[in-house]
Design a protein around this motif. Structure first.
Motif, PDB file in Angstrom:
ATOM      1  N   UNK A  27       0.863  -1.170   0.000  1.00 44.84           N
ATOM      2  CA  UNK A  27       0.000   0.000   0.000  1.00 44.84           C
ATOM      3  C   UNK A  27       0.903   1.224   0.000  1.00 44.84           C
ATOM      4  N   UNK A  28       0.522   2.244  -0.730  1.00 41.95           N
ATOM      5  CA  UNK A  28       1.375   3.435  -0.792  1.00 41.95           C
ATOM      6  C   UNK A  28       0.530   4.670  -1.036  1.00 41.95           C
ATOM      7  N   UNK A  29       1.024   5.845  -0.620  1.00 39.05           N
ATOM      8  CA  UNK A  29       0.316   7.093  -0.900  1.00 39.05           C
ATOM      9  C   UNK A  29       0.276   7.331  -2.416  1.00 39.05           C
ATOM     10  N   UNK A  32       3.440   8.607  -4.323  1.00 39.97           N
ATOM     11  CA  UNK A  32       4.681   7.833  -4.433  1.00 39.97           C
ATOM     12  C   UNK A  32       4.428   6.385  -4.857  1.00 39.97           C
ATOM     13  N   UNK A  81     -11.754   5.888   2.032  1.00 35.71           N
ATOM     14  CA  UNK A  81     -10.849   5.936   3.190  1.00 35.71           C
ATOM     15  C   UNK A  81     -11.145   4.769   4.134  1.00 35.71           C
ATOM     16  N   UNK A  82     -12.433   4.502   4.346  1.00 36.06           N
ATOM     17  CA  UNK A  82     -12.832   3.376   5.189  1.00 36.06           C
ATOM     18  C   UNK A  82     -12.397   2.050   4.536  1.00 36.06           C
ATOM     19  N   UNK A  84      -9.897   1.674   2.562  1.00 32.39           N
ATOM     20  CA  UNK A  84      -8.448   1.619   2.756  1.00 32.39           C
ATOM     21  C   UNK A  84      -8.100   1.126   4.161  1.00 32.39           C
ATOM     22  N   UNK A  85      -8.830   1.637   5.189  1.00 27.28           N
ATOM     23  CA  UNK A  85      -8.580   1.198   6.568  1.00 27.28           C
ATOM     24  C   UNK A  85      -8.757  -0.327   6.671  1.00 27.28           C
ATOM     25  N   UNK A  86      -9.835  -0.807   6.043  1.00 34.18           N
ATOM     26  CA  UNK A  86     -10.083  -2.263   6.118  1.00 34.18           C
ATOM     27  C   UNK A  86      -9.028  -3.039   5.336  1.00 34.18           C
ATOM     28  N   UNK A  88      -5.880  -2.158   5.140  1.00 28.91           N
ATOM     29  CA  UNK A  88      -4.680  -2.263   6.003  1.00 28.91           C
ATOM     30  C   UNK A  88      -4.850  -3.424   6.973  1.00 28.91           C
ATOM     31  N   UNK A  89      -6.083  -3.627   7.437  1.00 25.76           N
ATOM     32  CA  UNK A  89      -6.333  -4.734   8.377  1.00 25.76           C
ATOM     33  C   UNK A  89      -6.185  -6.081   7.674  1.00 25.76           C
ATOM     34  N   UNK A  91      -4.381  -6.651   5.098  1.00 22.81           N
ATOM     35  CA  UNK A  91      -2.947  -6.818   4.821  1.00 22.81           C
ATOM     36  C   UNK A  91      -2.240  -7.387   6.059  1.00 22.81           C
ATOM     37  N   UNK A  92      -2.508  -6.746   7.199  1.00 20.65           N
ATOM     38  CA  UNK A  92      -1.885  -7.171   8.467  1.00 20.65           C
ATOM     39  C   UNK A  92      -2.237  -8.631   8.768  1.00 20.65           C
TER      40      UNK A  92
ATOM     41  N   UNK C 181      -4.430  -0.031  10.180  1.00 31.33           N
ATOM     42  CA  UNK C 181      -3.224  -0.721  10.632  1.00 31.33           C
ATOM     43  C   UNK C 181      -1.999   0.050  10.153  1.00 31.33           C
ATOM     44  N   UNK C 205       2.106   3.861   6.242  1.00 32.01           N
ATOM     45  CA  UNK C 205       2.475   3.072   5.067  1.00 32.01           C
ATOM     46  C   UNK C 205       3.981   3.044   4.901  1.00 32.01           C
TER      47      UNK C 205
END
Lengths: 324, 324, 324
Positions: A27-29, A32, A81-82, A84-86, A88-89, A91-92, C181, C205
């Protein structure tokens, strides 16, 4: 580690426009990200970044899906955004390192404490007599949960957190201070996250209470008998003095101070570094910060500030003189 | 647990008006106390609460004893708040959980450290070389006492306290910083209480000194070479920069900052979140806090504040013009 | 312990004027030093202290060497303060207590972490999976270094430091907060010193980055995605919010707050307790602190401050009226 777009959409929903077999490596901004990355656009102000992005895939709202350059895969979701938050979870979770529940052998847990079988008590934590740790809750490392304190379900307590130290209570006895033993405890609801080295004191007679869904950043001080309402979030270094009551759905900026015995209504937003010196009855955005200036200008204005009341009187006098 | 009024008065004195056999099951604030509770009234402003209380017993000053509703037992004491403080201690002592002195097996205590046989060193504490811990002193959990630091008698150090980390001292060497080793230690007197995660740095050449009876709340930073005078109390999140000298019997509100090398006289009260930028030679109450406002009003006033010096000049000009 | 002046000059250079066999038993400030002590004078403003000193030896700049009383040995050095810093290091090294590198048996170090053989991991530290600790680096006691975080060479992390707790990131989901995360880590360069109970959060990130030579005092909060430039120094209790970028060679005074997403240029000095609410593009000295006053005066001025914008308008009106 890599996840295919098909896997992501299968897990999290959303509409995929692009190749489901594309493998994402991170995941990246937006600005970049490269072709192996997934990114997101939640704020329409950054549309230009979308047009220029090198990301392999971008999570976007329906209204923005046609702004993306051709060749970029899209996941269209109502709330990027939500989503994306999920992600990240997700991914973790997919990382091989999964936390096995249980009590690390280096932790010191009193036999009378109740730690749910699905909770995790990390290395070098201390859980004192009569404390209770709910299901799914994680104490990262070097966390202290004091006597009789209760932590709900699915909480995360980061390293160095201290729950249930004595509140700061002393009765004056001539020149010296007599300690008031703090006979209450701390009760923390479900889904609460508490940042590193944050402290929540036990109550004097009754409990200090942190309601469900509260999020506290690092190095925050919560005094005794405080109540923090549901889903309120506080940024780092906030200090809340004893017996303050803070409503639900509030946000308190970093370094702010809330004085003791105050009441703050639901839905109040306090700017960073603001000192709350009186109760706030209405939702809204409140601030009190000395504006930054170059030091020389600040010195002149700060010196004048000490005569402000006098300046007001001089203006009054001028106004009287100007009245015919 | 319960204590009879007879037992309480036997232990703490005061004049009982009521049934000595009445069993008390807890302490509670006047407004929420029920018949099994004991409460107190120290501030005559809250007389109305006394008249309406459901408490089984109230500790009151002689002047207020006739304000209580009939049927409420009274303990008449000259200083009800101090009496209440002692009652909290009695209550705590009677709880079956007594702390056995000694060193918890998980603590790491250097063989050269001297821990009094009546002191308690809690779980996962670190006591370094040459440190000394006085009689009756309690290190709760995860406390570090650094090399050669000395803690007096009957002190309480809460979880996460760090005594004797290096003071912040560096000499500039071109663009980089050269460390100044901190060769002093920390000396803490008797009856000092130190809140969770508070840090007191060791002195550069001489010792940082905390005198007898000082009470420090959580997350306080005390820099190197500081001296804090007897019975001074500081609320949470205070920062005291290096080489400051703070007098006796001072109170410093939460989040206040005291700059380095300053001297504060005895008997000074600093409001919460105030920045002390110069020495204070006279006892008194000092403040410096930007007043809270709704954000829109704050923005207007803050912008104008940056022109304050100019406004003063414009007032001067107007005054000159108005002089005939 | 004692060191001869000959030994000191042999080790650190400088020109000795005095008896090389003189044995020094300690370092002391100029005003309290006695004949067995060595002291230093770096600031010409304190020449009077040099004339009156009881020190056995003083480190002075060439220009001041003739101000010393006869009978006081001198070490003449170009930069006496830097010389003094190195002398504190020499002194510390000569003390018999040398720190043997290695991992204290009470520390919890994940098998996948890489700790250089010359590093020291002190008592009750936690080093998580994939973390790396560079050569010569010292983790004092009760330090946590989180998953995948990297600490460079010759760093010192004081007690209670937390590197790599989760950054404070949540996406709003109606009334509740969904955790983002934190998939980045923390990268810390060489020669960095981090004070007790300071926290540096992992990036969302990408990594949070602390560059070489940075010095952080106690109880500092560094949010996720922050970058702190080379040789920047921050005093105690500073809070830096997420995604701020701070330049090289900056100094940030104690208790200052830097808001999120701001950029601070190289060579900026921020006064203690100042709130940085906007990016700073030019080097210089910046301040924003409400001036201290006695409480009564503060109350008057603070009340008037809330009408400041109105006062400006009244001045404008007066100016118009005065125009013919």
């Amino acid at each position: 580690m890599q996840l295919s777009l098909a896997f992501i959409v299968e897990a999290l929903g959303g509409t995929l426009r692009g190749n489901p077999a594309l493998e994402i490596q991170g995941l990246a901004p937006l600005e970049s990200a490269q072709s192996q990355h997934i990114s997101f656009l939640s704020n329409p102000r950054y549309q230009a970044q979308l047009r220029a992005t090198g990301a392999g895939c971008v999570i976007v709202a329906p209204a923005l899906q046609d702004m993306a350059p051709t060749g970029v895969a899209l996941i269209v979701a109502d709330n990027p955004y939500l989503y994306f938050a999920r992600l990240t979870q997700l991914w973790r979770q997919q990382q091989t390192r999964s936390r096995v529940p249980g009590i690390h052998p280096s932790a010191v847990v009193d036999p009378s404490a109740q730690v749910d079988a699905t909770a995790f008590v990390g290395p070098l934590c201390v859980v004192e007599q009569g404390a209770r740790i709910g299901p799914g809750t994680v104490l990262k490392s070097r966390v202290t949960v004091g006597e009789d304190c209760v932590i709900g379900a699915r909480c995360i307590l980061h390293a160095g957190v201290v729950i249930g130290a004595d509140g700061f209570g002393f009765a004056p006895d001539g020149e010296r201070w007599e300690k008031i033993e703090q006979l209450g405890a701390v009760r923390i609801g479900d889904d609460v996250e508490i940042g590193a080295n944050t402290c929540i004191d036990r109550g004097a007679l009754q409990d200090t209470v942190i309601e469900d869904g509260v999020k506290l950043d690092n190095l925050i001080q919560i005094g005794h008998n405080v109540r923090v309402g549901r889903n309120t979030a506080m940024a780092g270094c906030v200090g809340v003095a004893g017996s303050a009551t803070i409503g639900e759905h509030c946000t308190i900026g970093g370094g702010a101070v809330v004085l003791g015995h105050l009441k703050i209504a639901d839905g109040v937003n306090i700017s960073a570094a603001t000192v709350v010196t009186k109760s706030i009855a209405k939702p809204g955005h409140y601030t009190g910060v000395f504006p930054l200036d170059d030091n020389a200008s600040w010195e002149r204005n700060a010196a004048t500030l000490k005569q402000l009341h006098t300046l007001r009187d001089r203006i009054k006098t001028l106004e009287k003189e100007n009245k015919p």
